[in-house]
Design a protein around this motif. Structure first.
Motif, PDB file in Angstrom:
ATOM      1  N   LEU A  69      -6.063  13.186 -14.271  1.00  0.00           N
ATOM      2  CA  LEU A  69      -6.934  14.116 -13.564  1.00  0.00           C
ATOM      3  C   LEU A  69      -7.658  15.012 -14.563  1.00  0.00           C
ATOM      4  N   THR A 142     -10.499  18.015  -7.188  1.00  0.00           N
ATOM      5  CA  THR A 142      -9.498  16.951  -7.151  1.00  0.00           C
ATOM      6  C   THR A 142      -9.825  15.902  -6.103  1.00  0.00           C
ATOM      7  N   VAL A 146     -10.664  11.955  -6.890  1.00  0.00           N
ATOM      8  CA  VAL A 146      -9.784  10.895  -6.396  1.00  0.00           C
ATOM      9  C   VAL A 146     -10.560   9.931  -5.503  1.00  0.00           C
ATOM     10  N   ALA A 150     -10.864   5.921  -6.585  1.00  0.00           N
ATOM     11  CA  ALA A 150     -10.198   4.868  -5.808  1.00  0.00           C
ATOM     12  C   ALA A 150     -11.015   3.574  -5.727  1.00  0.00           C
ATOM     13  N   VAL A 163      -0.046   8.936 -11.761  1.00  0.00           N
ATOM     14  CA  VAL A 163      -0.984  10.062 -11.807  1.00  0.00           C
ATOM     15  C   VAL A 163      -0.459  11.116 -12.773  1.00  0.00           C
ATOM     16  N   SER A 173      -2.247  15.774  -5.738  1.00  0.00           N
ATOM     17  CA  SER A 173      -3.003  14.690  -6.363  1.00  0.00           C
ATOM     18  C   SER A 173      -2.493  13.317  -5.930  1.00  0.00           C
ATOM     19  N   THR A 174      -1.178  13.126  -5.969  1.00  0.00           N
ATOM     20  CA  THR A 174      -0.635  11.821  -5.577  1.00  0.00           C
ATOM     21  C   THR A 174      -0.833  11.575  -4.089  1.00  0.00           C
ATOM     22  N   LEU A 177      -4.496  10.461  -3.604  1.00  0.00           N
ATOM     23  CA  LEU A 177      -4.750   9.098  -4.055  1.00  0.00           C
ATOM     24  C   LEU A 177      -4.078   8.094  -3.124  1.00  0.00           C
ATOM     25  N   GLN A 180      -6.031   7.273  -0.209  1.00  0.00           N
ATOM     26  CA  GLN A 180      -7.158   6.377  -0.482  1.00  0.00           C
ATOM     27  C   GLN A 180      -6.710   4.923  -0.602  1.00  0.00           C
ATOM     28  N   ALA A 184       0.674   5.577  -5.424  1.00  0.00           N
ATOM     29  CA  ALA A 184       0.594   6.593  -6.475  1.00  0.00           C
ATOM     30  C   ALA A 184       1.979   7.121  -6.840  1.00  0.00           C
TER      31      ALA A 184
END
Length: 222
Positions: A69, A142, A146, A150, A163, A173-174, A177, A180, A184
């Motif tokens: 990131l 973020t 992401v 993806a 990640v 963050s995870t 993702l 998407q 992750a």
């Protein structure tokens, strides 16, 4: 037999039921507000606990790629937050956790370099073959980063990613993702300004707990 007729007894009157006092509209509103506040506090505490739990765990495992990131860069030189992430990603790459690295992040107004590009260049300078690094040089935050990363992963048929980001940023963050469609795994940094002191930890946890709740509610309503 007595001369007087028996006097008929009168049925006793039941005691009156106590009157119920109606709650005033103000008391009803205050009660509802207190209940909502209690729910909000409980949700925030739950979110903060998740942030801390995920931030203290390293779930790195074999994956298709490592996703780094973005964070601030200065004329192409990674700032302290981004540098800590890149050093951790480099260690994961060198250990064989993944054979590819994806760096993400756009640039702020007036910048010449992007976060993703600066991260890619740093990794290449430190021994990662240029063909093993993909930079996604767009995204102001973020979620945007992401969402833009993806499709790039999917185009390369990469369905899983480790990640790398700051410790308390890992949960959000995870989650983003994974939403998407990418599997992750979190592997947070253990160095850098985000873990420099208990005060920094507390500030970051509070911010991320609120941001995680906002994201979950916004996604549920959209």
């Amino acid at each position: 037999m007595g001369s007087g007729a028996a006097t008929a007894s009168r049925p006793s009157t039941p005691p009156a039921a106590p009157s119920r006092r109606r709650r005033s509209p103000l008391r009803l509103v205050l009660g509802a507000l207190v209940a909502l506040l209690a729910v909000a506090v409980a949700l925030f505490v739950w979110s903060a606990a998740l942030v801390v739990t995920h931030g203290r765990a390293d779930d790195a495992r074999g994956a298709d790629t490592v996703v780094v990131l973005g964070a601030a860069q200065f004329n192409g030189t990674p700032g302290p937050y981004l540098l800590a992430r890149l050093e951790h990603a480099l260690a994961l790459y060198q250990s064989g956790t993944a054979t590819k690295v994806v760096t993400v992040g756009g640039k702020q107004p007036g910048d010449t370099y992007t976060e993703g590009g600066s991260g890619r260049d740093w990794l290449v300078r430190h021994g990662v073959p240029a063909g093993d690094v993909v930079a996604v040089e767009k995204g102001r935050d973020t979620l945007q980063s992401v969402q833009l990363a993806a499709p790039v992963l999917s185009a390369h048929h990469w369905t899983s990613a480790v990640v790398v980001t700051d410790r308390w940023h890992e949960l959000r963050s995870t989650t983003m993702l994974a939403d998407q469609g990418i599997t992750a795994y979190g592997s947070p940094t253990t160095t850098g300004p985000s873990v420099a002191s208990p005060a920094a930890d507390a500030k970051y946890v509070v911010r991320e707990a609120a941001a995680y709740l906002y994201y979950r509610f916004h996604r549920a309503l959209s």
